[in-house]
Structure formats: structure tokens, C-alpha cells
Design a protein around this motif. Sequence first.
Motif, short mmCIF file in Angstrom:
data_model
loop_
_atom_site.label_atom_id
_atom_site.label_comp_id
_atom_site.label_asym_id
_atom_site.label_seq_id
_atom_site.Cartn_x
_atom_site.Cartn_y
_atom_site.Cartn_z
N LYS A 438 0.86 -1.20 0.00
CA LYS A 438 0.00 0.00 0.00
C LYS A 438 0.88 1.23 0.00
O LYS A 438 1.56 1.53 0.98
CB LYS A 438 -0.93 -0.02 1.20
CG LYS A 438 -1.89 -1.20 1.19
CD LYS A 438 -2.71 -1.28 2.46
CE LYS A 438 -3.66 -2.47 2.40
NZ LYS A 438 -2.94 -3.76 2.28
N GLU A 439 0.87 1.93 -1.11
CA GLU A 439 1.68 3.13 -1.27
C GLU A 439 0.80 4.36 -1.15
O GLU A 439 -0.26 4.43 -1.75
CB GLU A 439 2.39 3.13 -2.64
CG GLU A 439 3.31 1.94 -2.84
CD GLU A 439 3.88 1.92 -4.24
OE1 GLU A 439 4.98 2.47 -4.41
OE2 GLU A 439 3.24 1.37 -5.14
N GLY A 440 1.25 5.33 -0.37
CA GLY A 440 0.49 6.57 -0.22
C GLY A 440 -0.82 6.38 0.49
O GLY A 440 -1.72 7.23 0.38
N GLY A 441 -0.99 5.26 1.17
CA GLY A 441 -2.19 5.05 1.96
C GLY A 441 -3.36 4.47 1.20
O GLY A 441 -4.28 3.89 1.80
N THR A 442 -3.40 4.57 -0.13
CA THR A 442 -4.57 4.10 -0.89
C THR A 442 -4.20 3.14 -2.02
O THR A 442 -4.83 2.12 -2.19
CB THR A 442 -5.33 5.30 -1.49
OG1 THR A 442 -4.42 6.08 -2.27
CG2 THR A 442 -5.93 6.17 -0.39
N GLN A 446 0.99 -5.21 -6.40
CA GLN A 446 1.66 -6.46 -6.05
C GLN A 446 3.16 -6.19 -5.95
O GLN A 446 3.74 -5.50 -6.77
CB GLN A 446 1.39 -7.53 -7.09
CG GLN A 446 1.89 -8.90 -6.66
CD GLN A 446 1.40 -10.02 -7.56
OE1 GLN A 446 0.80 -9.77 -8.60
NE2 GLN A 446 1.64 -11.26 -7.15
N TYR A 447 3.77 -6.76 -4.91
CA TYR A 447 5.18 -6.49 -4.64
C TYR A 447 5.97 -7.79 -4.65
O TYR A 447 5.47 -8.84 -4.25
CB TYR A 447 5.33 -5.80 -3.27
CG TYR A 447 6.75 -5.38 -2.95
CD1 TYR A 447 7.32 -4.28 -3.58
CD2 TYR A 447 7.50 -6.08 -2.02
CE1 TYR A 447 8.64 -3.89 -3.30
CE2 TYR A 447 8.81 -5.70 -1.72
CZ TYR A 447 9.37 -4.60 -2.36
OH TYR A 447 10.65 -4.23 -2.09
N TYR A 495 7.72 -2.86 3.13
CA TYR A 495 6.69 -3.86 2.87
C TYR A 495 6.57 -4.84 4.04
O TYR A 495 5.47 -5.17 4.49
CB TYR A 495 7.01 -4.63 1.58
CG TYR A 495 6.03 -5.76 1.34
CD1 TYR A 495 4.76 -5.52 0.82
CD2 TYR A 495 6.36 -7.07 1.68
CE1 TYR A 495 3.85 -6.54 0.63
CE2 TYR A 495 5.46 -8.11 1.50
CZ TYR A 495 4.20 -7.84 0.97
OH TYR A 495 3.31 -8.86 0.80
N LEU A 496 7.69 -5.32 4.54
CA LEU A 496 7.68 -6.30 5.63
C LEU A 496 7.04 -5.71 6.89
O LEU A 496 6.24 -6.37 7.56
CB LEU A 496 9.10 -6.78 5.93
CG LEU A 496 9.76 -7.61 4.83
CD1 LEU A 496 11.25 -7.76 5.09
CD2 LEU A 496 9.09 -8.97 4.70
N TYR A 497 7.40 -4.47 7.22
CA TYR A 497 6.80 -3.82 8.38
C TYR A 497 5.30 -3.70 8.19
O TYR A 497 4.51 -4.00 9.10
CB TYR A 497 7.44 -2.43 8.57
CG TYR A 497 6.85 -1.67 9.74
CD1 TYR A 497 7.32 -1.89 11.03
CD2 TYR A 497 5.82 -0.76 9.56
CE1 TYR A 497 6.79 -1.20 12.11
CE2 TYR A 497 5.27 -0.07 10.62
CZ TYR A 497 5.76 -0.29 11.90
OH TYR A 497 5.21 0.38 12.97
N GLN A 498 4.90 -3.28 7.00
CA GLN A 498 3.49 -3.05 6.71
C GLN A 498 2.65 -4.33 6.79
O GLN A 498 1.62 -4.36 7.45
CB GLN A 498 3.36 -2.42 5.31
CG GLN A 498 1.96 -1.98 4.92
CD GLN A 498 1.95 -1.44 3.51
OE1 GLN A 498 1.64 -2.14 2.56
NE2 GLN A 498 2.34 -0.17 3.35
N VAL A 499 3.12 -5.40 6.16
CA VAL A 499 2.33 -6.63 6.12
C VAL A 499 2.28 -7.28 7.51
O VAL A 499 1.24 -7.82 7.91
CB VAL A 499 2.86 -7.59 5.04
CG1 VAL A 499 4.11 -8.33 5.50
CG2 VAL A 499 1.78 -8.60 4.64
N CYS A 500 3.38 -7.23 8.26
CA CYS A 500 3.37 -7.79 9.62
C CYS A 500 2.43 -7.02 10.53
O CYS A 500 1.75 -7.60 11.38
CB CYS A 500 4.79 -7.78 10.20
SG CYS A 500 5.90 -9.02 9.49
N LYS A 501 2.36 -5.71 10.35
CA LYS A 501 1.51 -4.87 11.19
C LYS A 501 0.04 -4.97 10.80
O LYS A 501 -0.84 -5.22 11.65
CB LYS A 501 1.96 -3.41 11.08
CG LYS A 501 1.14 -2.41 11.91
CD LYS A 501 1.74 -1.02 11.78
CE LYS A 501 0.99 -0.02 12.65
NZ LYS A 501 -0.39 0.21 12.15
#
Length: 513
Positions: A438-442, A446-447, A495-501
Motif C-alpha cells: 500500500k503506497e500513499g495510503g490508498t 503487487q510487490y 513492505y515487511l513492516y506493513q504486512v506484519c503490522k
Amino acid sequence: TGLSRPERRGAGIVAADIGGSRATKKASAQEGQFELETDQLLGAEDSDTQIMADFMKENLKTALKDQRDLHKKREQLLAEETQILQESGDNLIGVELESLDEIRADLSELDTKLTELKESTPEAFVGLHLKELIGYKRDMNRGTIVETPYVAKQAEDIAANLRANIPVLIYGHLGTGKTELAMHVARQYMGKEALVISGSKNMSTAELYGHQVLALDKIQKTDLDSFVQEVEDKFTAWQAAHPDVSEAEQNRAHDRLLQTYLTQLKSGTISDFFLGPVYQAMEEGRPVIIDEVNAIPHEILISLNHILTRRAGDTIRIQQDSGKEVTVQDGYCVMMTGNLNQVQDRYVDRQDMDPAFLSRLYKKEHDYLPQSITGTVENEAGEENELFHLLLAKVMDKNGNANLPENAVRQLWNLAKAARVTQDVFAGRSTDNAFYFKEGGTRSTQYFLQEGVLSLRALDLVIKKWTADGCKQELDYYVYQNFVSQSTVAADRAYLYQVCKDQFDFFKTPGWE
């Protein structure tokens, strides 16, 4: 105390009487309290509670005995299958094929019985699964690969092909445990320690087959000193031209220079041939593992064609040693491992392998351990979640006990799910858009992870740091400190921080933002 438990109880020894550390005294006090509560709970020998406890104990003993009997039958069937394959070679006749079909049907029936046994009683369910986890822990303590059901099936398939004299290529992504699997197959299924050859782009045929050695006792000292200095000067120049190569690559380069000068030195005499690992494996009847095979130059690989399908009793002429012959001994076989670029060119210095060479091999993909990425630990943590079971075994002691902070098992479940998502994303597999970046919040895209994958090695480091620290900090801290922050690619870290959170409830306590 040096006394058994009944002796301690008979002597009236309590925690206060025992010396040692605070932990020793606490353990003794807990044991005494547990025994006291057990005696109070069970009551007299003829009480209903005692009768029920005895009944449960018998259920457990029966389950353990039945499982042992089924495992023995399985070993006998596998041994029978091996014998048929080895004796028949490439010429299976009708009765042998029928026998193999019967054996495999019996093996399938045994697998069904083992599953049914685990669900036959509550005691069987708890006891057999706990025994399985304790077995995992024992393998970890020995430093060997953990043979989960997935690993066992992979190993059996590989071993069956090796016994049929078919060389095997084990391929897959970073951190799946390909080399460990090959070594496990050699040790546990073929009965021999393997000889391992590490492949590289600078490899020479001498590293596979061997090289000539010089009789240094026939060289004048002045010539020898000059020779040594010349080799070192050349090697120093090579190092300067290749500043970023690994220590292993440097050792290979030094060996190549040394061999070149040995053969060119006029005052020396070639006296012997040093047998390389391929011929050594043939002579000793051992498996040979060629690691990172697709890093080896094509012209080196094709030299293997003539030795790939050699079987026990064959005689091989060593071309590099004036035609000396080696007789292949029973137990010789070839396994190869490689990181293949299946989706993206993420593995540098890996080349596409020649189709003619590949056609000689049985190709076995080895994936990450099975693990669900949805559901709760209460409802979904069943047989197929082998990664989660491995994490449980990591935090247990050798007896199956685990002292963990509140909610830790649920966090381990979430960590196993997060690991499997990173593994799928790293492998380039299609994932649910919940796991998009999720880039820019919205905006979601796919990464593909470039390096940050929660492999078994990465998970092992996280859990080791957490438990070695006495779970001083929450698990989230060790996930971030020993995995997320270690990625050198900024986008991977984000990405890792985001998906884990967002998907697995890590980094939710105050302060993480």
C-alpha cells in the motif's frame, strides 16, 4: 540431590533443603506442589478419579505401542521396495511391478491408519502430537534437518530415484533447505555421509575429478623459494583485480594458480594423482552432492554426463590419471541442488541449464514448509501447518514444556503465517490483494521481495534471540530487530513492516510508529 523422586519424597526432602541456583529451588518447589495437588486430586487408589487416570494412561500407552508397530511395518515395506528396485535395475518384470504396486498400496493404507490412530482417543491425540514435537526438538538439538511429513515425503521420493540409479536435481528458492535435505537423504536413506562439492562460476574440472601433485622432495630449495614467491605475487595481483569475491572463491583461485605452476615447474616431477570427490565417492560407495549446480559453467557441467548414471560394479577410467581405473562401489549416487530463476533473475551468476543435461536428471522442487496464511490458532492449526509446529518445537524444552509470555502461542501462529506470506511473495507467487504493497495510503500494487524472506534460518535467528533473552521484550521487538531491519532494501523493509503490522497484528503496541 542425587536421589530419585520417590526417594526424595520418602526422605521428606523439600525445596529448602536443596542447594543450587534460584531456578533449581523454584523447579523443586513447583515439582513438590504439583505432586501434592496430584495426590489430592486423585485420592485413594480405588477412587473414580484414580480409575479414570489409569484408563487415560492405558489409552496413551496403547497409542504409543500401536504407533511404534505401524512405523516398524512402514520401515519393512520401504526396505522391501528398495530391495526390489536395487535387484531389478532398469529391467522391472511383471511380478516385480505387481509387488511394487502392492507395497505402495500397503504404505498408503499405513498412512491412513497412522492418521486415524492420532484421532482414536484424546490421549492419543495429545500424546502422539507431543511426541512428534519432541522429536522435532531432538533433531534441532542435533543440528539435523527436521523431518516433518512434507520433508519425509520429499526424502522418500528422492531416495527412490537414487536407488533406481537416477541422479536427482533438488531445486527451489533461497532458504528452503535443499542442501540439508540432500545430506539428510544421504545419511538416513542411503546410509552414508555424502561428499559435498560447492559449485561456483570459477570452478575447474580439477575440483570435481582431482589433480596431479608434484614431488616437492625432488626440487632444489632455491627453485622452490622462487616458485612460492611467483605464485604469491600472481595471487596478490588476482586479489587486487577481484576485490569483492568470497573467501571460498579466493581459495579456489589460489589452488588453480598453484596447480598451474606445479605442472609448469621444470625442476619438479609429477608423482601422483590426488583423487577428486567424484571419483572418491565412486571408490568409497558414497553419495556425492553438487551444491549450487547452476552456478557451474556449462563446459564443466557437460563433463559430468558420463558419470551421472554409473552404477555399482561399473569400471570408470580416470582420464586425468593416465587411464587408471576405479570400480564403482554400492552406495554411489549423485544429487545436485540449485536456486533456479523461475520468476525473476534474482539469483545472480545462475545460468539456464542445458536441456540435454537436465534430461538426465530427476527434477524435484523443494518448497518452503506447508503453512496456512488464514484462520486462528484455535481453529486452523492442524496437521498441514508444519511451519507453526516447528516454531512450537523451537520454544519447547526437550521434555515438551514451554514457559512463555501471555499470548505468545498466538503470536507464534501469526509469525508462521507472516513467514509463509513473505515466502510466497519472494517466490513471485500470486497472493491475495490483502498482501499487496500500500503506497500513499490508498494505492495497492503487487510487490516482489528482493531479499527479505522469513526463511527457516531467519525464523531461527528471531526465536533464538527471543528465548535467549528470556523473552525480555515482546516478540515484535525481535521480529523487527533481527529480521525487518536487517533488509538492505528500503522497499523490502517498508513492505515487511506493513504486512506484519496490518495483517498479522505485530507492531501494534505504543511506540512502534
